[in-house]
Structure formats: C-alpha cells, structure tokens
Motif scaffolding. Structure first.
Motif, mmCIF file in Angstrom:
data_model
loop_
_atom_site.group_PDB
_atom_site.id
_atom_site.type_symbol
_atom_site.label_atom_id
_atom_site.label_comp_id
_atom_site.label_asym_id
_atom_site.label_seq_id
_atom_site.Cartn_x
_atom_site.Cartn_y
_atom_site.Cartn_z
ATOM 1 N N LYS A 49 0.844 -1.194 0.000
ATOM 2 C CA LYS A 49 0.000 0.000 0.000
ATOM 3 C C LYS A 49 0.880 1.245 0.000
ATOM 4 O O LYS A 49 2.044 1.203 0.384
ATOM 5 C CB LYS A 49 -0.912 0.008 1.238
ATOM 6 C CG LYS A 49 -1.923 -1.110 1.288
ATOM 7 C CD LYS A 49 -2.815 -1.008 2.511
ATOM 8 C CE LYS A 49 -2.036 -1.268 3.790
ATOM 9 N NZ LYS A 49 -2.925 -1.318 4.979
ATOM 10 N N LYS A 50 0.275 2.356 -0.407
ATOM 11 C CA LYS A 50 0.995 3.616 -0.340
ATOM 12 C C LYS A 50 1.477 3.847 1.090
ATOM 13 O O LYS A 50 0.714 3.693 2.048
ATOM 14 C CB LYS A 50 0.098 4.774 -0.769
ATOM 15 C CG LYS A 50 0.825 6.121 -0.749
ATOM 16 C CD LYS A 50 -0.068 7.303 -1.023
ATOM 17 C CE LYS A 50 0.755 8.589 -0.944
ATOM 18 N NZ LYS A 50 -0.059 9.805 -1.065
ATOM 19 N N GLY A 51 2.729 4.214 1.222
ATOM 20 C CA GLY A 51 3.307 4.448 2.540
ATOM 21 C C GLY A 51 4.128 3.286 3.056
ATOM 22 O O GLY A 51 4.956 3.459 3.953
ATOM 23 N N ASP A 52 3.920 2.080 2.512
ATOM 24 C CA ASP A 52 4.769 0.953 2.888
ATOM 25 C C ASP A 52 6.194 1.208 2.406
ATOM 26 O O ASP A 52 6.425 1.939 1.438
ATOM 27 C CB ASP A 52 4.256 -0.348 2.265
ATOM 28 C CG ASP A 52 2.949 -0.829 2.887
ATOM 29 O OD1 ASP A 52 2.550 -0.268 3.930
ATOM 30 O OD2 ASP A 52 2.343 -1.771 2.326
ATOM 31 N N ILE A 53 7.152 0.597 3.045
ATOM 32 C CA ILE A 53 8.544 0.747 2.626
ATOM 33 C C ILE A 53 8.695 0.255 1.198
ATOM 34 O O ILE A 53 8.303 -0.862 0.855
ATOM 35 C CB ILE A 53 9.475 -0.049 3.577
ATOM 36 C CG1 ILE A 53 9.438 0.557 4.980
ATOM 37 C CG2 ILE A 53 10.904 -0.043 3.035
ATOM 38 C CD1 ILE A 53 10.228 -0.226 6.005
ATOM 39 N N GLY A 54 9.256 1.126 0.344
ATOM 40 C CA GLY A 54 9.488 0.753 -1.050
ATOM 41 C C GLY A 54 8.245 0.672 -1.905
ATOM 42 O O GLY A 54 8.268 0.081 -2.986
ATOM 43 N N TRP A 55 7.144 1.322 -1.498
ATOM 44 C CA TRP A 55 5.886 1.191 -2.244
ATOM 45 C C TRP A 55 5.921 1.893 -3.588
ATOM 46 O O TRP A 55 5.292 1.444 -4.544
ATOM 47 C CB TRP A 55 4.726 1.776 -1.424
ATOM 48 C CG TRP A 55 4.738 3.284 -1.368
ATOM 49 C CD1 TRP A 55 5.397 4.066 -0.475
ATOM 50 C CD2 TRP A 55 4.086 4.177 -2.279
ATOM 51 N NE1 TRP A 55 5.202 5.392 -0.747
ATOM 52 C CE2 TRP A 55 4.400 5.500 -1.857
ATOM 53 C CE3 TRP A 55 3.271 4.011 -3.403
ATOM 54 C CZ2 TRP A 55 3.925 6.631 -2.524
ATOM 55 C CZ3 TRP A 55 2.800 5.136 -4.073
ATOM 56 C CH2 TRP A 55 3.127 6.425 -3.630
ATOM 57 N N TYR A 56 6.655 3.009 -3.668
ATOM 58 C CA TYR A 56 6.564 3.844 -4.873
ATOM 59 C C TYR A 56 7.119 3.097 -6.088
ATOM 60 O O TYR A 56 8.182 2.474 -6.044
ATOM 61 C CB TYR A 56 7.331 5.151 -4.682
ATOM 62 C CG TYR A 56 7.255 6.046 -5.889
ATOM 63 C CD1 TYR A 56 6.141 6.824 -6.132
ATOM 64 C CD2 TYR A 56 8.284 6.064 -6.827
ATOM 65 C CE1 TYR A 56 6.059 7.628 -7.267
ATOM 66 C CE2 TYR A 56 8.213 6.859 -7.952
ATOM 67 C CZ TYR A 56 7.089 7.637 -8.164
ATOM 68 O OH TYR A 56 7.009 8.414 -9.291
ATOM 69 N N GLY A 57 6.378 3.191 -7.197
ATOM 70 C CA GLY A 57 6.778 2.512 -8.418
ATOM 71 C C GLY A 57 6.382 1.059 -8.464
ATOM 72 O O GLY A 57 6.589 0.389 -9.472
ATOM 73 N N ARG A 58 5.792 0.555 -7.364
ATOM 74 C CA ARG A 58 5.347 -0.837 -7.320
ATOM 75 C C ARG A 58 3.851 -0.898 -7.633
ATOM 76 O O ARG A 58 3.124 0.090 -7.504
ATOM 77 C CB ARG A 58 5.598 -1.445 -5.930
ATOM 78 C CG ARG A 58 6.982 -1.218 -5.385
ATOM 79 C CD ARG A 58 8.035 -2.073 -6.063
ATOM 80 N NE ARG A 58 8.041 -3.427 -5.552
ATOM 81 C CZ ARG A 58 8.761 -3.832 -4.500
ATOM 82 N NH1 ARG A 58 9.511 -2.968 -3.847
ATOM 83 N NH2 ARG A 58 8.735 -5.092 -4.120
ATOM 84 N N PHE A 59 3.386 -2.077 -8.036
ATOM 85 C CA PHE A 59 1.966 -2.273 -8.295
ATOM 86 C C PHE A 59 1.279 -2.472 -6.945
ATOM 87 O O PHE A 59 1.231 -3.558 -6.390
ATOM 88 C CB PHE A 59 1.735 -3.470 -9.215
ATOM 89 C CG PHE A 59 0.349 -3.505 -9.804
ATOM 90 C CD1 PHE A 59 0.036 -2.767 -10.930
ATOM 91 C CD2 PHE A 59 -0.658 -4.262 -9.214
ATOM 92 C CE1 PHE A 59 -1.237 -2.777 -11.477
ATOM 93 C CE2 PHE A 59 -1.934 -4.284 -9.745
ATOM 94 C CZ PHE A 59 -2.232 -3.542 -10.879
ATOM 95 N N THR A 60 0.748 -1.367 -6.417
ATOM 96 C CA THR A 60 0.163 -1.339 -5.080
ATOM 97 C C THR A 60 -1.343 -1.621 -5.130
ATOM 98 O O THR A 60 -1.935 -1.776 -6.200
ATOM 99 C CB THR A 60 0.369 0.054 -4.467
ATOM 100 O OG1 THR A 60 -0.280 1.017 -5.327
ATOM 101 C CG2 THR A 60 1.843 0.393 -4.321
ATOM 102 N N GLN A 61 -1.948 -1.659 -3.952
ATOM 103 C CA GLN A 61 -3.410 -1.778 -3.883
ATOM 104 C C GLN A 61 -4.073 -0.606 -4.574
ATOM 105 O O GLN A 61 -5.105 -0.765 -5.252
ATOM 106 C CB GLN A 61 -3.856 -1.867 -2.418
ATOM 107 C CG GLN A 61 -3.419 -3.139 -1.719
ATOM 108 C CD GLN A 61 -3.907 -3.232 -0.284
ATOM 109 O OE1 GLN A 61 -4.917 -2.622 0.087
ATOM 110 N NE2 GLN A 61 -3.206 -4.005 0.540
ATOM 111 N N GLU A 62 -3.491 0.569 -4.441
ATOM 112 C CA GLU A 62 -4.057 1.759 -5.087
ATOM 113 C C GLU A 62 -3.938 1.670 -6.610
ATOM 114 O O GLU A 62 -4.851 2.051 -7.349
ATOM 115 C CB GLU A 62 -3.357 3.014 -4.574
ATOM 116 C CG GLU A 62 -3.583 3.301 -3.091
ATOM 117 C CD GLU A 62 -2.692 2.506 -2.162
ATOM 118 O OE1 GLU A 62 -2.926 2.521 -0.939
ATOM 119 O OE2 GLU A 62 -1.744 1.854 -2.651
ATOM 120 N N ALA A 63 -2.803 1.147 -7.098
ATOM 121 C CA ALA A 63 -2.647 0.939 -8.544
ATOM 122 C C ALA A 63 -3.653 -0.085 -9.045
ATOM 123 O O ALA A 63 -4.235 0.066 -10.133
ATOM 124 C CB ALA A 63 -1.227 0.488 -8.866
ATOM 125 N N ALA A 64 -3.874 -1.135 -8.256
ATOM 126 C CA ALA A 64 -4.855 -2.154 -8.624
ATOM 127 C C ALA A 64 -6.255 -1.545 -8.726
ATOM 128 O O ALA A 64 -7.012 -1.832 -9.663
ATOM 129 C CB ALA A 64 -4.839 -3.287 -7.603
#
Length: 524
Positions: A199-214
């Motif tokens: 999720k946004k705010g998790d360590i290393g979240w940026y640029g990853r396919f997160t829950q928000e991206a999903a």
C-alpha cells in the motif's frame, strides 16, 4: 526513495556484475540464482522495467502503447513534413484508420506485451520453489507479478480485444480468448491479489503495483466495461474509484507538478514507471517524438539525441482549450531567455507554437524547407502528406531539465485526476449527477489551469475537459471509443469502419501461430 528505486530497477542487470569475486555459474537456473532477497527482488523488478518499453517503444516501422493510443486520434498526428516523418506511411495509415494487418506497430506492441507476460509467468513458475524470502514477502511478490501481468493484459484487451490468456510457461500456440473472458480474467486476478499487494506508505511502495494501482486499473476497466463486454459497470467503477480517493493522494496545486523532473514526489501520481537519466531514459522518446532537432541545444540545452520533428497537434485540438488563458495550453519559448523566468505574462503550458527562441534570445532557424528562416510552428497543417518542417504544435508536457543528458521524470500511468474524471463520467452515465466532492475536485483542476470553474457538468463538456487535462497521457483513443467519436471524421480523417475500434491481430503472429483468429472486419 528515488535512489532505492534506481537500484531496484537496475538490480536484474547489476546483481551478477558488481562483485568481481562472486562465484560464476556455467548455467543460471532458478535453483542457483535465487539465493537471497536481493536476487529475488532484482528478478521481480525485471517486468517493471519492461513497462517502459511497452509504453514508449518506437521505430520507424512501429510503436508501443502510447503512440497507438495517441496517433490514431484527433489529439495527435505524425504528418509528413518535407523530408521528415513518412516512415513508410505508417503514421498516415494510423491516423486515417487505414492500417493493415501487416503494419509493424501492432506486431511491436503485441510482442512487447507478451514478453512482459512471459517474464511474469516465468517468475511465478520459479517462485513455487523459492525459499530465499519469507512467506509474507513471497506472497506480496507473487501478487505484484500477477498484478503486472493483469496490466499487460489490460492493454491487450483494450488494443486487440480477443487475445490468448497465457498463464503458464508451457502453453504453446494458444488460441484466442474472447474479450469477455480476458476482461473477467483481469478482474478476477486483481480482486484475488489486491489484499496481498503493498500500500501507499509501505517501505518501497513507490513505483510498485500497489493496492491503489490495482484499484486504479479496476476503475479504468469498469469505466470501459460496456465497450469490452457489452455490460455497463458504472456503479462498480464509482465504488472502486472511491477506494483510490481514500488513499491519501491529493491533487497538486500546479497543473504540471505530476510531470516535473522530481515527479516521484507528487502526491497526485498513483502509479508511475520509475525512470533514470542514465539507465532508464525511455521518456526521452516522448521529447524526441515531437520536438524539432534544432530546439535541442539552444532551447533546452539537452545533451541527448535531438528531436524527430514528428508528432504534432493541429489547430482543431488546440482550440478545444482557452488558448489565451488556460495554463495547460500555450508554452512561450521566450521563458527560456535569462531574466524571463518569473515573468507572469509568459505562459508555460504544454504546447509550443509560434516563433521559437533560444536561451540567448536569438531566433531558432530551420534547416530544410525553412533553411535559414526563423522556425515558427504553425497551427494550421494542410494534411498528413504535405506539411513543412514547421507544421503543427509540439507537446512538452514532461519538464525538460536544462543541460540534462536524459530524463529522470517518471512515466505516469495512473494519477488522481483521472480517477475524479472516471467517477464523474460513471455517475452521469448511471443517470445521476456529478457528486459535489468530485465536482469540487474537477474545479480544482480547472482553477489551477486558470480557467472558470463549473456549476454543473455534462458528458460532452466532461469529455472535452478530460481531453484537455489528460492530453498526451495515452488515454485519448480509449476515451474516444467510449464516447463513440473514434470512427467519426476529424482533421484529415474520414469516417472509418466500426471494426477499427480494435486493432488487428498482427499477421506476423498469425503466421507462426495458426490457432490465432483474426479480429472481425480484417482480412483473414
């Protein structure tokens, strides 16, 4: 954070060359490569890095997702300009909807996306036997790979429709799945993995396919469900979009903040492809697509390759803006001249037209049919064949860092502005009105563009405003199809056949896989 992402994105290529004393294997297999978490992470990053190519790939015989989504619409064109831009007539056919099943653009995009799917499938197969990471991290990495695979399938669904669903490494010569089956596969995959994504705010979240991206992907999927499946999903679009609104993203105060050189810091960007000036410089393509080669040094001080003098927007699209006031529109080249940096009378939009000046205040001169003359970009382009080297407005939505050798701006795939537009459209199409909080947000978008705000919104005006705000972000074709405008006529394009809302399955792929059926309307 940005430096960590550079390490991650380069991990797959660097992990076996930075240590000169490491053991050298005669054969790299899943059993001897995944020895620690760093090696696992570097492998997971490989399908992420491939996204840059999928989106911005280009050659004189074809292109990736971005150009397919733009050059086949009223938003952009790549006309022949003197000796520039003919490229075997590819861009003329693309703009006029006269493409053939053998055009290279479709083969390039098709192959790039299935390569991304293969990368994900291969890693998911390997992951069954990996024990170099704990079970929680392993579950997250598997979810990310399935999410990326779903994103690749979304682009295939949107561009080609009836495509094979391949989820294993031993599926050979697969036949087409229906567009409905592909839609259902994407939806089911995202819903199944969503809770295991970062999720946004998790360590290393940026640029990853997160829950928000999903959720952003589901928002776009449901918005187009009626086109893809014949069944509208407006309520689902609104509900999943609301999940993104609740994820601590926010609209920027400046319209161009999501596209600055430091746009990794933008709270508006939900999912972006991290880039690097030296090692992940695919975004330079977007700069090169549109700019004239004579602009490179005197205007931008850019140390990379010069522009292709290719992609333009014509008067008809430019004049959908308030050209005198909309901050997103006109870019006055005189802002480059030292001393003009803070002059409020000089506009800093995204479209360059009119006389072009260098940083020394001197005119930029043409070289071909405008040889020795002041380069003045013209809004009026005669047609796709008969332009001159100054024909058309040029787009520079992404900030160019003066003196840079490449682009470090991250490539934005989903941002919050799109989510607000999605809710607004779904609400109107569902028989309601635009919710007040969404209208307020769209008015923030209008206000930062220095144009009047809305008291209410119609579908037609929403279409125009989304076109202005999301220009050159790879959405126009999809929006035009949903609004039933894609096969209509516009500048130098006649009414086209309805089957053109899908691109053809590439003939080169059908030549090697006889189980692939061609999309209806195209020659078999």
């Amino acid at each position: 954070m940005k430096n960590l992402l550079k390490i991650f994105l380069l991990g797959i290529s660097l992990s076996s060359c930075v240590d000169l004393d490491e053991e050298v294997y005669s054969e790299v297999t899943a059993s001897n490569f995944y020895q620690n978490e760093e090696e696992v992470v570097s492998a997971v990053m490989r399908p992420y890095a491939h996204l840059r190519q999928v989106f911005l790939n280009f050659s004189t015989n074809g292109c990736g997702v971005f150009l397919l989504q733009e050059l086949s619409t009223d938003e952009a064109a790549w006309p022949t300009k003197g000796r520039d831009g003919f490229d075997n007539g590819n861009w003329i056919r693309l703009h006029r909807h006269e493409w053939t099943v053998e055009d290279g653009s479709f083969a390039i995009s098709w192959n790039d996306m299935y390569k991304g799917i293969a990368l994900c499938n291969n890693l998911l197969f390997d992951f069954k036997d990996i024990d170099a990471v704990n079970s929680t991290d392993k579950l997250q990495y598997q979810a990310e790979l399935r999410g990326l695979r779903a994103l690749y399938y979304y682009y295939l669904l949107d561009l080609f429709g009836n495509v094979p669903i391949v989820t294993a490494i031993n599926q050979f010569s697969p036949s087409n799945n229906t567009r409905v089956e592909v839609f259902n596969f994407i939806e089911e995959e995202i819903l199944d993995i969503r809770a295991n994504l970062p999720k946004k705010g998790d360590i290393g979240w940026y640029g990853r396919f997160t829950q928000e991206a999903a959720n952003g992907l589901l928002s776009r999927l449901y918005l187009n469900a009626e086109v893809y499946t014949g069944e509208a999903r407006w309520t689902d679009c609104i509900e999943v979009s609301r999940l993104v609104l609740g994820s601590s993203f926010s609209l920027e105060a400046q319209w161009d903040a999501p596209f600055k050189t430091d746009n990794y810091a933008s709270d508006e960007n939900v999912f972006a492809i991290p880039a690097d000036e030296l090692f992940g410089n695919d975004l330079q393509q977007m700069f090169q697509f549109t700019t004239h080669w004579q602009q490179r040094e005197p205007q931008f001080g850019y140390q990379g390759n010069g522009g292709y003098n290719g992609m333009v927007s014509v008067r008809e699209f430019i004049e959908t803006y308030d050209t005198l006031n909309d901050a997103r529109c006109f870019f006055d080249s005189r802002v480059f001249v030292p001393g003009n940096e803070n002059d409020p009378t000089l506009l800093r939009g995204q479209f360059m037209w009119g006389p072009q000046y260098g940083r020394d205040g001197n005119p930029i001169l043409g070289t071909n049919d405008k040889n020795g003359q002041h380069l003045v970009f013209e809004l009026d382009v005669p047609n796709m064949e008969d332009g001159n080297e100054a024909s058309g407005a040029r787009n520079i939505k992404y900030q160019v860092e003066y003196g840079a050798v490449g682009f470090s701006n991250d490539i934005v795939l989903f941002r919050l502005a799109e989510i607000y537009f999605n809710i607004a459209e779904a609400s109107l199409r569902n028989g309601g009105i635009v919710p007040q909080d969404v209208l307020d947000a769209i008015n923030v978008i209008r206000d930062r563009a220095n144009v009047p705000t809305y008291q209410n919104l119609t579908l037609d005006e929403l279409y125009d405003e989304k076109g202005r705000e999301m220009a050159y972000e790879g959405l126009r074709r999809t929006d035009m199809i949903r609004y039933k405008k894609y096969t209509g006529n516009w500048w130098d394009k006649e009414v086209s056949d309805g089957f053109r809302t899908l691109f053809p399955i590439p003939q080169s792929s059908r030549n090697v896989n006889p189980n692939l059926d061609q999309n209806p309307g195209y020659p078999d």
